[in-house]
Design an enzyme around this catalytic site. Structure first.
Site, short mmCIF file in Angstrom:
data_model
loop_
_atom_site.label_atom_id
_atom_site.label_comp_id
_atom_site.label_asym_id
_atom_site.label_seq_id
_atom_site.Cartn_x
_atom_site.Cartn_y
_atom_site.Cartn_z
N HIS A 187 -12.15 -2.04 -2.66
CA HIS A 187 -13.47 -1.87 -3.28
C HIS A 187 -13.90 -0.40 -3.24
O HIS A 187 -14.46 0.12 -4.21
CB HIS A 187 -14.52 -2.74 -2.57
CG HIS A 187 -14.35 -4.19 -2.87
ND1 HIS A 187 -15.09 -5.18 -2.29
CD2 HIS A 187 -13.50 -4.82 -3.73
CE1 HIS A 187 -14.72 -6.36 -2.75
NE2 HIS A 187 -13.75 -6.16 -3.63
N CYS A 188 -13.63 0.26 -2.11
CA CYS A 188 -14.08 1.65 -2.01
C CYS A 188 -13.05 2.64 -2.54
O CYS A 188 -13.38 3.80 -2.84
CB CYS A 188 -14.47 1.97 -0.57
SG CYS A 188 -13.28 1.42 0.65
N TYR A 189 -11.76 2.20 -2.65
CA TYR A 189 -10.71 3.06 -3.21
C TYR A 189 -10.00 2.28 -4.31
O TYR A 189 -8.94 1.69 -4.09
CB TYR A 189 -9.69 3.44 -2.13
CG TYR A 189 -10.22 4.34 -1.04
CD1 TYR A 189 -10.35 5.72 -1.26
CD2 TYR A 189 -10.56 3.84 0.20
CE1 TYR A 189 -10.81 6.55 -0.26
CE2 TYR A 189 -11.03 4.67 1.21
CZ TYR A 189 -11.15 6.03 0.97
OH TYR A 189 -11.60 6.86 1.96
#
Lengths: 139, 391
Positions: free
Chosen positions: B130-132
């Site tokens: 989700h963040c990368y």
């Protein structure tokens, strides 16, 4: 017996002369043609291995010149890229003739081409890959 | 006994008055002036080595792309690097081989090319988070566009090492070079009397935090090196006979110079890295004069038979570096040619360069913040059956 590799050059006016035939017949040489580029009105070029007695090879090559053609003797050589060398000495571990040695004063690698047997062991023993085989025209 | 502190020596360096000589030059100075006078007059002795050191590698932080990626696998010039740390951190090990060129190119070459300022292809994969969110990236990096790049070598500058020969009937290709059959050659790897840890055999001045020259840049001793073995058997002069202490070194790869970091290929063995290391030794007192005045005739090692690949390799004889460096040694009643693997010529270049840097006030000495361990146990890796976790 000796074996050499030569490039023979035939000016346009003599390409009708059977030079190779005479090398075989009159000088008892084994001629193995590796590459040939001969056509009318152009300088012809022929690369061949020539094997025979040393004196026969010398006489045969003299005949090539006499016939109006020219030649260059090919020879393999070990090329040492001294600029890239770090003078570690790993190649001296395998050199059978002492052609490659360390100078005991400044610990620089020295290469005596006269002593080189062209065994090529140094090419693979060199960690920096600075010893190479060169196929070229040498005098 | 005269005594100088690190601080006093650094003051002299600052004012341009420090007397600095190499570990080869001090030998004749001591012969001429004696130990006491030399201790008063000489402040620093420079030591150096330039040899293949397999336990070398480089950490890099590539910076974040947009959108960002948490790399799970990464290749630099087709050589796998380790990225099981944070998103865009990786470690490229010197001996890792190219997946397309095999032993002709490896991590050592990536490091050399990077230091030479060349562009290095970077390919990385990820499962995406989700963040990368990015799952793949293909680009080029070089030393000018990455964030950090530092060499971190788990084991460098071995304090002495064994010499190698091969008694078997077949040729052997090893990290000690090509060993000809029937003990027809002997190889060795040292800068002998110029080597850092042979000039400070009990690690009085070289310890954790010591500033060093590594690959043309400033670096530091980070820790004891792997396989650090200070309990190795020693001669009367305190110098270990065979592999002993090692150093874990760290240094800024962006500041390094490819003249002092070179990739190496050992036939049928793989890739390694020549690392140039220079370490200054402060002449604190007469004891350090005596230690740094050691010569090749007083430094010994064992000639090991590398054809024995199980159990410990048999010692065929003990030999001094003076004899090894003469070009041949006596072995089983035969004169056998010897060959070095480490460049004494480059080591001399580094020792001379470090000497000039100190004289010009560009390099100051650091007192170790902690000593290297004086004892250590070298463990063997025992092979246990699956399911037997205890003994």
């Amino acid at each position: 017996m000796k074996k050499i590799k030569v490039t023979m050059y035939f000016p346009a006016n003599i390409i009708t002369k059977p030079v190779t035939y005479h090398l075989v017949k009159d000088y008892n040489l084994m001629v193995n043609i590796l590459n040939a580029d001969v056509s009318l009105n152009k300088v012809g070029k022929l690369v061949a291995d020539i094997e025979g007695k040393e004196e026969d090879i010398d006489a045969g090559l003299a005949f090539v010149k006499q016939a109006g053609a020219d030649y260059e003797i090919f020879s393999k050589a070990i090329i040492w890229d001294e600029e890239s060398c770090v003078h570690c000495g790993a190649c001296t571990a395998v050199c059978p003739s002492g052609a490659l040695q360390m100078d005991k004063n400044d610990w620089r690698l020295t290469f005596d081409r006269e002593k080189c047997l062209m065994c090529e062991l140094c090419v693979k023993a060199c960690p920096l890959r600075v010893m190479r085989i060169k196929n070229g025209e040498l005098d | 006994m005269s005594y100088k502190s690190f601080d006093e020596i650094n003051e002299k360096i600052k004012s341009g008055k420090a007397v600095v000589v190499t570990a080869e030059e001090i030998v004749d100075i001591v012969k001429e002036k004696g130990v006491k006078q030399t201790a008063r007059e000489v402040d620093v002795v420079t030591t150096a080595t330039f040899g293949p050191m397999c336990s070398s590698g480089m950490f890099i932080n590539f910076g974040h792309s947009d959108p960002p990626i948490k790399m799970s696998k990464v290749w630099l010039n087709d050589v796998p690097a380790y990225t099981g740390v944070a998103a865009v951190d990786a470690y490229i090990g010197a001996t890792e081989l190219s997946e397309s060129r095999g032993m002709e190119y490896g991590g050592g070459h990536v490091i050399e090319d990077f230091i030479a300022g060349k562009n290095i292809s970077l390919y990385a994969e990820s499962c995406g988070t989700h963040c990368y969110p990015r799952k793949e990236i293909s680009t080029y990096i070089n030393k000018y566009n990455v964030n950090q790049a530092f060499l971190f070598n788990p084991r460098t500058a071995y304090q002495n090492y064994a010499a190698a020969t091969n008694s078997s009937g077949r040729i052997m290709y090893t990290y000690m070079g090509t060993l000809l059959p029937h003990c027809s050659n002997v190889t060795y790897s040292t800068s002998g009397q110029l080597s850092p840890l042979l000039n400070d055999p009990y690690y009085r001045t070289i310890g954790i935090g010591t500033r060093v020259f590594i690959g043309g840049a400033l670096g530091y001793v980070a820790w004891e090196g792997t396989q650090h073995n200070p309990l190795q058997k020693r001669g009367d002069n305190g110098v270990p006979i065979g592999p002993a202490a090692t150093l874990a070194l760290i240094g800024d790869a962006k500041q390094m110079d490819a003249r002092f970091i070179r990739a190496a290929i050992y036939q049928h063995y793989g890739v390694s890295l020549f690392v140039g290391v220079g370490i200054p030794i402060p002449i604190l007192d007469e004891d350090m004069v005596e230690k740094t005045a050691v010569t090749n005739k007083d430094i010994f090692t064992n000639v090991l038979d590398y054809s024995v690949t199980s159990g410990s390799r048999p010692v065929l004889r003990r030999v001094s570096y003076e004899e090894l460096m003469s070009g041949s040694i006596e072995l089983n009643g035969k004169k056998v040619p010897t060959a070095p693997l480490s460049s004494l010529r480059k080591a001399r270049e580094i020792a001379a360069l470090l000497k000039e840097m100190i004289k010009r006030g560009e390099f100051f000495l650091t007192k170790p913040v902690a000593s290297l361990p004086e004892s250590n146990v070298i463990n063997k890796l025992e092979i246990r059956e699956i399911g037997n976790e205890k003994d």
